[in-house]
Design a protein around this motif. Structure first.
Motif, PDB file in Angstrom:
ATOM      1  N   GLN A 149     -52.639 -54.689  30.092  1.00  0.00           N
ATOM      2  CA  GLN A 149     -51.457 -55.521  30.292  1.00  0.00           C
ATOM      3  C   GLN A 149     -50.184 -54.789  29.885  1.00  0.00           C
ATOM      4  O   GLN A 149     -49.130 -54.975  30.498  1.00  0.00           O
ATOM      5  CB  GLN A 149     -51.580 -56.831  29.510  1.00  0.00           C
ATOM      6  N   GLU A 150     -50.277 -53.938  28.868  1.00  0.00           N
ATOM      7  CA  GLU A 150     -49.106 -53.169  28.462  1.00  0.00           C
ATOM      8  C   GLU A 150     -48.691 -52.197  29.558  1.00  0.00           C
ATOM      9  O   GLU A 150     -47.503 -52.057  29.868  1.00  0.00           O
ATOM     10  CB  GLU A 150     -49.413 -52.411  27.167  1.00  0.00           C
TER      11      GLU A 150
ATOM     12  N   ILE B 250     -49.292 -52.552  32.754  1.00  0.00           N
ATOM     13  CA  ILE B 250     -48.757 -53.378  33.841  1.00  0.00           C
ATOM     14  C   ILE B 250     -47.312 -53.764  33.557  1.00  0.00           C
ATOM     15  O   ILE B 250     -46.432 -53.635  34.419  1.00  0.00           O
ATOM     16  CB  ILE B 250     -49.630 -54.641  34.036  1.00  0.00           C
ATOM     17  N   ASP B 251     -47.068 -54.218  32.347  1.00  0.00           N
ATOM     18  CA  ASP B 251     -45.709 -54.668  31.998  1.00  0.00           C
ATOM     19  C   ASP B 251     -44.703 -53.532  32.112  1.00  0.00           C
ATOM     20  O   ASP B 251     -43.587 -53.723  32.608  1.00  0.00           O
ATOM     21  CB  ASP B 251     -45.709 -55.241  30.581  1.00  0.00           C
ATOM     22  N   LEU B 252     -45.074 -52.352  31.656  1.00  0.00           N
ATOM     23  CA  LEU B 252     -44.164 -51.212  31.724  1.00  0.00           C
ATOM     24  C   LEU B 252     -43.867 -50.828  33.171  1.00  0.00           C
ATOM     25  O   LEU B 252     -42.716 -50.529  33.531  1.00  0.00           O
ATOM     26  CB  LEU B 252     -44.750 -50.021  30.961  1.00  0.00           C
TER      27      LEU B 252
ATOM     28  N   LEU C  66     -44.014 -52.804  35.821  1.00  0.00           N
ATOM     29  CA  LEU C  66     -43.179 -53.840  36.446  1.00  0.00           C
ATOM     30  C   LEU C  66     -41.737 -53.784  35.944  1.00  0.00           C
ATOM     31  O   LEU C  66     -40.805 -54.096  36.696  1.00  0.00           O
ATOM     32  CB  LEU C  66     -43.786 -55.225  36.209  1.00  0.00           C
ATOM     33  N   ARG C  67     -41.534 -53.385  34.700  1.00  0.00           N
ATOM     34  CA  ARG C  67     -40.169 -53.195  34.216  1.00  0.00           C
ATOM     35  C   ARG C  67     -39.504 -52.042  34.965  1.00  0.00           C
ATOM     36  O   ARG C  67     -38.321 -52.103  35.307  1.00  0.00           O
ATOM     37  CB  ARG C  67     -40.171 -52.898  32.715  1.00  0.00           C
TER      38      ARG C  67
ATOM     39  N   THR D 102     -45.952 -55.549  42.746  1.00  0.00           N
ATOM     40  CA  THR D 102     -46.316 -56.825  42.128  1.00  0.00           C
ATOM     41  C   THR D 102     -47.732 -57.222  42.499  1.00  0.00           C
ATOM     42  O   THR D 102     -48.512 -57.679  41.647  1.00  0.00           O
ATOM     43  CB  THR D 102     -45.319 -57.920  42.552  1.00  0.00           C
TER      44      THR D 102
ATOM     45  N   ALA E 158     -50.201 -55.144  40.604  1.00  0.00           N
ATOM     46  CA  ALA E 158     -50.249 -55.587  39.213  1.00  0.00           C
ATOM     47  C   ALA E 158     -51.088 -56.858  39.071  1.00  0.00           C
ATOM     48  O   ALA E 158     -51.883 -56.999  38.129  1.00  0.00           O
ATOM     49  CB  ALA E 158     -48.831 -55.818  38.691  1.00  0.00           C
TER      50      ALA E 158
END
Length: 458
Positions: free
Chosen positions: A45-46, A48-50, A52-53, A91, A94
């Motif tokens: 998840q980390e 993925i978050d990076l 998407l940012r 997206t 992800a």
């Protein structure tokens, strides 16, 4: 060596960048390899978050990116750039990552735990093209990073600034510089790095010749390669098709982005009962285009990315006309055609498959249209190609269209649409279009390798 982007807008030098030396490139590969284990060890998840940012940061740059793309490769600013598709693809990848990368559980009982995990290749090299430089790059960059690979991105010299923007966006989002690196490399250094087995996987989008060079460089290294190469995508309009929808969509698919689309329509086959009406409507649409400076909001058709690309389309068209084809668009309708990068659109009839314009990739605003008497003739003509990326069928009968699709040598079959990449489906091709597949769950499978665990308990 200096890489140069010559702007198709006015022929000026728009950007220049110095390539890395072999030693510099090798050292960067070592840093990417050294950083990969720690990156893969981060929670999914980390990652993925990076990613998407980073994607969101690219979106925040869009007002600067749109005119920058017009200067680099000629797409009119009125179309707003690529962020819609860029964001959609990243997206989606992800969203499916957890399921796509989850271990395949075989058994977990008193005696054994057996499963198959998906593990990253290591360092992934992405060689992206100029025609949709953001969208084609993100197809691999996003899932490769999410899957735990580190990524080296090399863009075409025509779009030198794209990789820099992507790297800046991702680094500002928190992706480490030794996890995602943009590079400027010449062909010799790129081939040498591949031959040295610096990468666990190489993804290339470009010409058939470029794909062959990648395979030659990788020969004997057992490096995985994904290749999306040329295309000569057909459209087929059956007798029961919605004629207006077919004409509007197929002609847009042939001409949008000055015909410089990987899955653009390059040849059209129309049932003989609809042929004359289809051609008349197609000509009317094309005559309504405005060829001109892509920075002008009124322009619908910009220059091709380089004068040499336009020269190839002109040559194919002139050869076809000399061999008996009829050109339906008059040069008087497009006085902005400058004989160089600015190229008028063209529709050809009385074409045959002996003509290069119906056989070789054109990658420009020209399309040949042929009448056919039935499905069998259409299938034979659609399959009469060295390429196999997509095929577009127009019909009111989905079952008949699917049966036709089953008979086609292609990577994607469309019904009543074309020139679209659905990230939920595997983006793939056959024949000289290449091999491998991007996006969808299969994209993750190609960016990882299976690793089996056979654990005896007690």
């Amino acid at each position: 060596m200096t890489l140069t982007c010559i702007s198709p807008v006015d022929g000026s030098v728009y950007a220049e960048r110095e390539t890395l030396t072999a030693a510099q490139a090798g050292a960067l590969c070592e840093r990417l390899a050294a950083a990969q284990k720690a990156w893969a060890a981060r929670p999914l998840q980390e990652r993925i978050d990076l990613v998407l940012r980073g994607v969101a940061n690219v979106g925040a740059m869009n007002e600067e990116i749109v005119p920058e793309l017009a200067w680099q490769m000629g797409r009119p600013i009125r179309y707003g750039g690529e962020f819609g598709g860029f964001n959609e693809r990243a997206t989606y990848m992800a969203q499916i990552a957890e399921d796509a990368l989850a271990p395949i559980a075989i058994a977990d009982d008193a005696g054994f735990k057996r499963q198959i995990k998906r593990v990253p290749h290591g360092v992934v090299l992405v060689i992206a093209p100029w025609n949709y430089p953001y969208m084609t790059a993100i197809n691999t960059v996003a899932p490769a990073l999410i899957a735990g690979n580190t990524v080296m991105l090399k863009h075409a010299s025509q779009t030198l600034l794209v990789g820099e923007r992507m790297a800046r966006a991702f680094h500002e989002a928190g992706v480490p510089e030794d996890v995602f690196a943009n590079v400027f490399l010449d062909h010799r250094t790129t081939s040498a790095l591949i031959a040295q087995k610096r990468f666990g996987f190489v993804n290339f989008t470009g010409s058939v010749g470029g794909g062959r060079a990648i395979e030659r460089a990788a020969a004997g290294t057992f490096t995985g390669v994904g290749l999306e190469l040329g295309g000569k995508d057909p459209g087929y309009v059956r007798a029961d098709a919605d004629l207006d929808a077919a004409v509007e969509t197929l002609i847009d698919g042939a001409m949008f982005n000055s015909g410089q689309c990987c899955c653009g329509i390059e040849r059209i086959y129309v049932h003989e009962s609809l042929f004359d009406d289809f051609v008349a409507k197609a000509v009317a649409i094309v005559r309504g285009y405005k060829l001109g400076n892509p920075l002008d909001p009124e322009t619908t058709l910009g220059p091709m990315a380089h004068a040499r690309f336009a020269a190839e389309v002109r040559a194919q068209t002139e050869e076809a006309v000399a061999a008996g084809a009829k050109a339906l668009i008059s040069p008087l309708d497009f006085p902005e055609d400058d004989g160089a990068a600015y190229l008028m659109p063209q529709i050809l009839v009385d074409v045959t498959h002996e003509m290069r314009v119906m056989r070789d990739e054109s990658f420009g605003p020209v399309v040949g249209i042929m009448p056919v008497k039935d499905d069998a003739e259409a299938i034979a003509l659609m399959n009469d190609s060295h390429f196999g990326l997509t095929a577009s069928i127009w019909s009111a009968d989905p079952a008949a269209a699917e049966a036709i699709g089953d008979a086609l040598d292609t990577g994607t079959v469309f019904l009543n649409r074309c020139d679209y990449l659905d990230p939920a489906l595997c983006w793939t091709g056959c024949k000289d279009t290449g091999r491998g597949g991007g996006l969808s769950v299969i994209g993750y499978h190609n960016l990882t390798r299976p690793k089996s665990y056979h654990l005896k308990k007690g």
